[in-house]
Write a protein that holds these residues in place. Structure first.
Motif, PDB file in Angstrom:
ATOM      1  N   ARG A 105      17.601 -13.642  14.205  1.00  0.00           N
ATOM      2  CA  ARG A 105      16.314 -15.023  14.168  1.00  0.00           C
ATOM      3  C   ARG A 105      15.588 -14.743  14.866  1.00  0.00           C
ATOM      4  O   ARG A 105      14.626 -15.478  15.154  1.00  0.00           O
ATOM      5  CB  ARG A 105      18.049 -15.630  14.683  1.00  0.00           C
ATOM      6  N   ASN A 106      15.480 -13.992  16.498  1.00  0.00           N
ATOM      7  CA  ASN A 106      14.419 -13.488  17.169  1.00  0.00           C
ATOM      8  C   ASN A 106      13.090 -13.124  16.305  1.00  0.00           C
ATOM      9  O   ASN A 106      12.546 -13.748  16.887  1.00  0.00           O
ATOM     10  CB  ASN A 106      15.031 -13.306  18.780  1.00  0.00           C
ATOM     11  N   PHE A 107      13.689 -11.603  15.779  1.00  0.00           N
ATOM     12  CA  PHE A 107      12.362 -11.541  14.840  1.00  0.00           C
ATOM     13  C   PHE A 107      11.853 -12.624  14.254  1.00  0.00           C
ATOM     14  O   PHE A 107      10.677 -12.469  13.553  1.00  0.00           O
ATOM     15  CB  PHE A 107      12.998  -9.841  14.075  1.00  0.00           C
TER      16      PHE A 107
ATOM     17  N   VAL B 185      22.507 -16.794  10.709  1.00  0.00           N
ATOM     18  CA  VAL B 185      21.128 -16.427   9.700  1.00  0.00           C
ATOM     19  C   VAL B 185      21.746 -16.526   8.623  1.00  0.00           C
ATOM     20  O   VAL B 185      23.553 -15.660   8.385  1.00  0.00           O
ATOM     21  CB  VAL B 185      21.352 -15.146  10.367  1.00  0.00           C
ATOM     22  N   THR B 186      21.317 -16.885   7.273  1.00  0.00           N
ATOM     23  CA  THR B 186      21.676 -15.644   5.777  1.00  0.00           C
ATOM     24  C   THR B 186      21.380 -14.215   5.898  1.00  0.00           C
ATOM     25  O   THR B 186      20.409 -14.169   5.810  1.00  0.00           O
ATOM     26  CB  THR B 186      20.540 -16.586   5.072  1.00  0.00           C
ATOM     27  N   VAL B 187      21.888 -13.707   4.910  1.00  0.00           N
ATOM     28  CA  VAL B 187      22.345 -12.414   4.440  1.00  0.00           C
ATOM     29  C   VAL B 187      22.197 -12.751   2.944  1.00  0.00           C
ATOM     30  O   VAL B 187      22.562 -12.756   2.390  1.00  0.00           O
ATOM     31  CB  VAL B 187      23.720 -11.705   5.747  1.00  0.00           C
TER      32      VAL B 187
ATOM     33  N   GLY C 121      15.719 -14.677   5.889  1.00  0.00           N
ATOM     34  CA  GLY C 121      16.889 -14.737   6.757  1.00  0.00           C
ATOM     35  C   GLY C 121      16.826 -13.148   6.504  1.00  0.00           C
ATOM     36  O   GLY C 121      15.690 -12.282   5.978  1.00  0.00           O
ATOM     37  N   VAL C 122      18.139 -12.151   5.503  1.00  0.00           N
ATOM     38  CA  VAL C 122      17.896 -10.909   6.025  1.00  0.00           C
ATOM     39  C   VAL C 122      18.858 -10.187   4.421  1.00  0.00           C
ATOM     40  O   VAL C 122      19.013 -10.401   4.226  1.00  0.00           O
ATOM     41  CB  VAL C 122      18.430  -9.881   6.814  1.00  0.00           C
ATOM     42  N   ARG C 123      17.762  -9.687   3.616  1.00  0.00           N
ATOM     43  CA  ARG C 123      18.351  -8.267   2.410  1.00  0.00           C
ATOM     44  C   ARG C 123      18.911  -7.385   2.912  1.00  0.00           C
ATOM     45  O   ARG C 123      18.876  -6.165   3.661  1.00  0.00           O
ATOM     46  CB  ARG C 123      17.763  -8.252   1.161  1.00  0.00           C
TER      47      ARG C 123
ATOM     48  N   LEU D 194      27.860 -10.890   9.850  1.00  0.00           N
ATOM     49  CA  LEU D 194      25.977  -9.907  11.141  1.00  0.00           C
ATOM     50  C   LEU D 194      27.760 -10.029  12.933  1.00  0.00           C
ATOM     51  O   LEU D 194      27.911 -11.346  12.281  1.00  0.00           O
ATOM     52  CB  LEU D 194      25.246 -11.040  11.146  1.00  0.00           C
ATOM     53  N   SER D 195      27.304  -9.705  13.297  1.00  0.00           N
ATOM     54  CA  SER D 195      27.515  -9.831  13.892  1.00  0.00           C
ATOM     55  C   SER D 195      27.142 -10.707  15.254  1.00  0.00           C
ATOM     56  O   SER D 195      25.868 -10.981  15.244  1.00  0.00           O
ATOM     57  CB  SER D 195      27.963  -8.765  15.771  1.00  0.00           C
ATOM     58  N   GLU D 196      27.166 -11.590  16.672  1.00  0.00           N
ATOM     59  CA  GLU D 196      26.579 -12.344  16.757  1.00  0.00           C
ATOM     60  C   GLU D 196      25.563 -11.791  17.901  1.00  0.00           C
ATOM     61  O   GLU D 196      24.077 -12.068  17.752  1.00  0.00           O
ATOM     62  CB  GLU D 196      27.148 -13.218  17.913  1.00  0.00           C
ATOM     63  N   ALA D 197      25.447 -10.612  18.480  1.00  0.00           N
ATOM     64  CA  ALA D 197      24.298 -10.117  18.545  1.00  0.00           C
ATOM     65  C   ALA D 197      23.267  -9.253  17.741  1.00  0.00           C
ATOM     66  O   ALA D 197      22.254 -10.019  17.565  1.00  0.00           O
ATOM     67  CB  ALA D 197      24.483  -8.474  19.364  1.00  0.00           C
ATOM     68  N   ALA D 198      23.742  -8.765  16.417  1.00  0.00           N
ATOM     69  CA  ALA D 198      22.709  -8.918  14.707  1.00  0.00           C
ATOM     70  C   ALA D 198      22.477 -10.351  14.566  1.00  0.00           C
ATOM     71  O   ALA D 198      20.709  -9.897  14.301  1.00  0.00           O
ATOM     72  CB  ALA D 198      23.761  -8.314  14.347  1.00  0.00           C
TER      73      ALA D 198
END
Length: 107
Positions: free
Chosen positions: A14-16, A60-62, A25-27, A5-9
């Protein structure tokens, strides 16, 4: 092999997750769809599958599955703002061709 993830992503995810009140995290995965053959799928993760592969970027975990990693290896998920539009952008070095609408790709 990695998905990042980029820092922006990472900040956006994280905010969401904080607003959502839960999530690990996100899948990121792929599915057969669209005019070019494959489409990305992105969803929040509340439960880990035993077969999940995990990567971490900026805290953040992907999560992904082995089948999807073959198409996503080296991909960076970014979050961009272009004018009034904002959203995730997939920087995937494996893509050979994308459809005109930008919804699907071919490797």
């Amino acid at each position: 092999m990695a998905i990042t993830l980029s820092e922006a992503a990472a900040n956006h995810v994280r905010n969401f997750l904080a607003k959502r009140g839960k999530g690990l995290g996100v899948r990121l995965g792929v599915k057969t769809s669209g005019c070019s053959g494959m489409a990305y799928k992105l969803e929040f993760v509340d439960v880990v599958d035993e077969s999940d592969l995990t990567f971490e970027s900026f805290g953040v975990t992907v999560f992904t599955d082995t089948k999807s990693l073959a198409y996503l290896d080296g991909t960076e998920l970014d979050f961009v703002k272009e004018g009034l539009n904002e959203g995730f952008k997939f920087n995937n070095p494996n893509v050979k061709n994308e459809c005109g609408c930008g919804e699907s790709f071919h490797v």
